[in-house]
Design a protein around this motif. Structure first.
Motif, mmCIF file in Angstrom:
data_model
loop_
_atom_site.group_PDB
_atom_site.id
_atom_site.type_symbol
_atom_site.label_atom_id
_atom_site.label_comp_id
_atom_site.label_asym_id
_atom_site.label_seq_id
_atom_site.Cartn_x
_atom_site.Cartn_y
_atom_site.Cartn_z
ATOM 1 N N GLY A 168 -2.259 40.760 -50.067
ATOM 2 C CA GLY A 168 -3.245 41.512 -50.821
ATOM 3 C C GLY A 168 -3.615 42.815 -50.002
ATOM 4 N N ARG A 169 -3.320 43.002 -48.849
ATOM 5 C CA ARG A 169 -3.828 44.139 -48.140
ATOM 6 C C ARG A 169 -2.446 44.939 -47.655
ATOM 7 N NH1 ARG A 169 -4.947 39.884 -44.654
ATOM 8 N NH2 ARG A 169 -3.825 39.915 -42.686
ATOM 9 N N MET A 170 -2.744 46.042 -47.796
ATOM 10 C CA MET A 170 -1.632 47.345 -47.125
ATOM 11 C C MET A 170 -1.591 47.186 -45.388
ATOM 12 S SD MET A 170 0.337 49.592 -48.183
ATOM 13 C CE MET A 170 -0.045 49.756 -50.007
ATOM 14 N N VAL A 171 -0.234 47.207 -45.107
ATOM 15 C CA VAL A 171 -0.097 47.052 -43.749
ATOM 16 C C VAL A 171 0.923 47.985 -43.182
ATOM 17 C CG1 VAL A 171 -0.890 44.711 -43.432
ATOM 18 C CG2 VAL A 171 1.587 45.210 -43.698
ATOM 19 N N THR A 172 0.897 48.491 -41.946
ATOM 20 C CA THR A 172 1.783 49.356 -41.344
ATOM 21 C C THR A 172 2.799 48.443 -40.553
ATOM 22 O OG1 THR A 172 0.680 49.549 -39.244
ATOM 23 C CG2 THR A 172 -0.055 51.211 -40.892
ATOM 24 N N PRO A 173 3.940 49.042 -40.196
ATOM 25 C CA PRO A 173 4.868 48.397 -39.380
ATOM 26 C C PRO A 173 4.160 47.670 -38.124
ATOM 27 C CG PRO A 173 5.933 50.353 -40.171
ATOM 28 C CD PRO A 173 4.853 50.454 -40.394
ATOM 29 N N LYS A 174 3.409 48.315 -37.314
ATOM 30 C CA LYS A 174 3.048 48.009 -36.182
ATOM 31 C C LYS A 174 1.797 46.771 -36.685
ATOM 32 C CE LYS A 174 0.694 49.357 -31.765
ATOM 33 N NZ LYS A 174 0.414 50.398 -31.143
ATOM 34 N N LYS A 175 1.053 46.740 -37.504
ATOM 35 C CA LYS A 175 0.243 45.757 -38.122
ATOM 36 C C LYS A 175 0.814 44.403 -38.505
ATOM 37 C CE LYS A 175 -3.670 43.920 -38.949
ATOM 38 N NZ LYS A 175 -4.647 43.570 -37.803
ATOM 39 N N LEU A 176 2.061 44.726 -39.150
ATOM 40 C CA LEU A 176 2.764 43.656 -39.606
ATOM 41 C C LEU A 176 3.286 42.937 -38.518
ATOM 42 C CD1 LEU A 176 4.277 42.018 -41.761
ATOM 43 C CD2 LEU A 176 6.092 43.696 -41.755
ATOM 44 N N ALA A 177 3.879 43.537 -37.611
ATOM 45 C CA ALA A 177 4.413 43.049 -36.070
ATOM 46 C C ALA A 177 3.097 42.148 -35.509
ATOM 47 C CB ALA A 177 4.909 44.148 -35.068
ATOM 48 N N GLU A 178 2.073 43.041 -35.350
ATOM 49 C CA GLU A 178 0.788 42.030 -34.927
ATOM 50 C C GLU A 178 0.480 40.851 -35.600
ATOM 51 O OE1 GLU A 178 -2.173 45.164 -34.734
ATOM 52 O OE2 GLU A 178 -1.140 46.114 -32.757
ATOM 53 N N LEU A 179 0.644 40.769 -36.966
ATOM 54 C CA LEU A 179 0.229 39.614 -37.558
ATOM 55 C C LEU A 179 1.186 38.413 -37.215
ATOM 56 C CD1 LEU A 179 -0.290 40.905 -41.306
ATOM 57 C CD2 LEU A 179 -1.991 39.692 -39.759
ATOM 58 N N VAL A 180 2.688 38.801 -37.037
ATOM 59 C CA VAL A 180 3.668 38.053 -36.549
ATOM 60 C C VAL A 180 3.454 37.488 -35.080
ATOM 61 C CG1 VAL A 180 6.073 37.426 -36.304
ATOM 62 C CG2 VAL A 180 5.481 38.930 -38.308
ATOM 63 N N GLU A 181 3.261 38.447 -34.387
ATOM 64 C CA GLU A 181 3.162 38.068 -32.757
ATOM 65 C C GLU A 181 1.879 37.570 -32.464
ATOM 66 O OE1 GLU A 181 4.605 38.026 -28.993
ATOM 67 O OE2 GLU A 181 5.477 38.656 -30.888
ATOM 68 N N GLY A 182 0.505 37.626 -33.263
ATOM 69 C CA GLY A 182 -0.591 37.217 -32.916
ATOM 70 C C GLY A 182 -1.152 37.928 -31.837
ATOM 71 N N SER B 201 -1.595 42.272 -29.815
ATOM 72 C CA SER B 201 -1.088 43.649 -29.942
ATOM 73 C C SER B 201 0.319 43.818 -29.514
ATOM 74 C CB SER B 201 -1.765 44.447 -29.087
ATOM 75 O OG SER B 201 -3.235 44.618 -29.602
ATOM 76 N N VAL B 202 1.132 44.888 -30.266
ATOM 77 C CA VAL B 202 2.480 45.067 -29.753
ATOM 78 C C VAL B 202 2.500 46.593 -29.254
ATOM 79 C CG1 VAL B 202 3.607 43.344 -31.303
ATOM 80 C CG2 VAL B 202 3.356 45.652 -32.086
ATOM 81 N N MET B 203 3.587 47.032 -28.542
ATOM 82 C CA MET B 203 4.087 48.270 -27.954
ATOM 83 C C MET B 203 4.393 49.278 -29.398
ATOM 84 S SD MET B 203 5.487 47.669 -24.120
ATOM 85 C CE MET B 203 5.284 49.616 -23.923
ATOM 86 N N VAL C 174 10.138 37.771 -48.748
ATOM 87 C CA VAL C 174 9.847 37.999 -47.053
ATOM 88 C C VAL C 174 10.283 39.115 -46.644
ATOM 89 C CG1 VAL C 174 10.644 37.010 -44.834
ATOM 90 C CG2 VAL C 174 10.270 35.450 -46.606
ATOM 91 N N ILE C 175 9.470 39.978 -45.757
ATOM 92 C CA ILE C 175 10.139 41.213 -45.311
ATOM 93 C C ILE C 175 9.911 40.951 -43.747
ATOM 94 C CG2 ILE C 175 8.763 42.567 -46.983
ATOM 95 C CD1 ILE C 175 6.389 42.997 -45.076
ATOM 96 N N SER C 176 10.723 42.026 -43.142
ATOM 97 C CA SER C 176 10.986 41.899 -41.663
ATOM 98 C C SER C 176 10.725 43.060 -41.062
ATOM 99 C CB SER C 176 12.540 41.523 -41.371
ATOM 100 O OG SER C 176 13.224 42.546 -41.670
ATOM 101 N N VAL C 177 10.518 43.209 -39.462
ATOM 102 C CA VAL C 177 10.064 44.361 -38.726
ATOM 103 C C VAL C 177 10.562 44.002 -37.496
ATOM 104 C CG1 VAL C 177 7.790 43.429 -38.105
ATOM 105 C CG2 VAL C 177 8.278 45.779 -38.105
ATOM 106 N N GLY C 178 11.210 45.013 -36.892
ATOM 107 C CA GLY C 178 11.669 44.862 -35.407
ATOM 108 C C GLY C 178 10.506 45.348 -34.544
ATOM 109 N N TYR C 179 9.958 44.710 -33.510
ATOM 110 C CA TYR C 179 9.075 45.299 -32.467
ATOM 111 C C TYR C 179 9.467 45.013 -31.170
ATOM 112 C CZ TYR C 179 6.960 40.420 -33.065
ATOM 113 O OH TYR C 179 6.842 39.166 -32.955
ATOM 114 N N MET C 180 8.446 45.681 -30.059
ATOM 115 C CA MET C 180 8.642 45.383 -29.067
ATOM 116 C C MET C 180 7.163 44.972 -28.273
ATOM 117 S SD MET C 180 10.585 48.658 -27.344
ATOM 118 C CE MET C 180 10.279 48.317 -25.878
ATOM 119 N N PRO C 181 7.150 43.355 -28.063
ATOM 120 C CA PRO C 181 5.814 42.934 -27.673
ATOM 121 C C PRO C 181 5.600 43.286 -26.325
ATOM 122 C CG PRO C 181 7.443 41.403 -27.904
ATOM 123 C CD PRO C 181 7.970 42.442 -28.495
ATOM 124 N N SER C 182 6.606 43.580 -25.562
ATOM 125 C CA SER C 182 6.502 44.256 -24.238
ATOM 126 C C SER C 182 7.675 45.384 -23.727
ATOM 127 C CB SER C 182 6.706 42.946 -23.217
ATOM 128 O OG SER C 182 7.917 42.280 -23.280
#
Length: 74
Positions: free
Chosen positions: A9-23, A25-27, A46-54
């Protein structure tokens, strides 16, 4: 494909989506993509996002757009 998506129900950016998955902050995060799978909990999309947690790690995260389910692949 748009950079932002509606998740629970809310708009998220790729970085915010990654933070929701990771729990936490991500780089950096790549654009959000459709994962071509259904949520195992509610059957939603289901949607996906590639991200760098470190600096040395790249992860693909998956998140249901309708419920709290998420998962990650190292």
């Amino acid at each position: 494909m748009s950079d932002n998506r509606v998740v629970e129900g809310r708009m998220v950016t790729p970085k915010k989506l990654a933070e929701l998955v990771e729990g936490e902050s991500v780089m950096d995060a790549e654009p959000i993509e459709d994962a071509d799978r259904d949520c195992p909990e509610c059957g939603g999309d289901v949607i996906s996002v590639g991200y760098m947690p470190s600096v040395t790690e790249f992860v693909t995260g998956y998140k249901c757009q309708d419920c709290e389910w998420s998962a990650r692949e190292d």
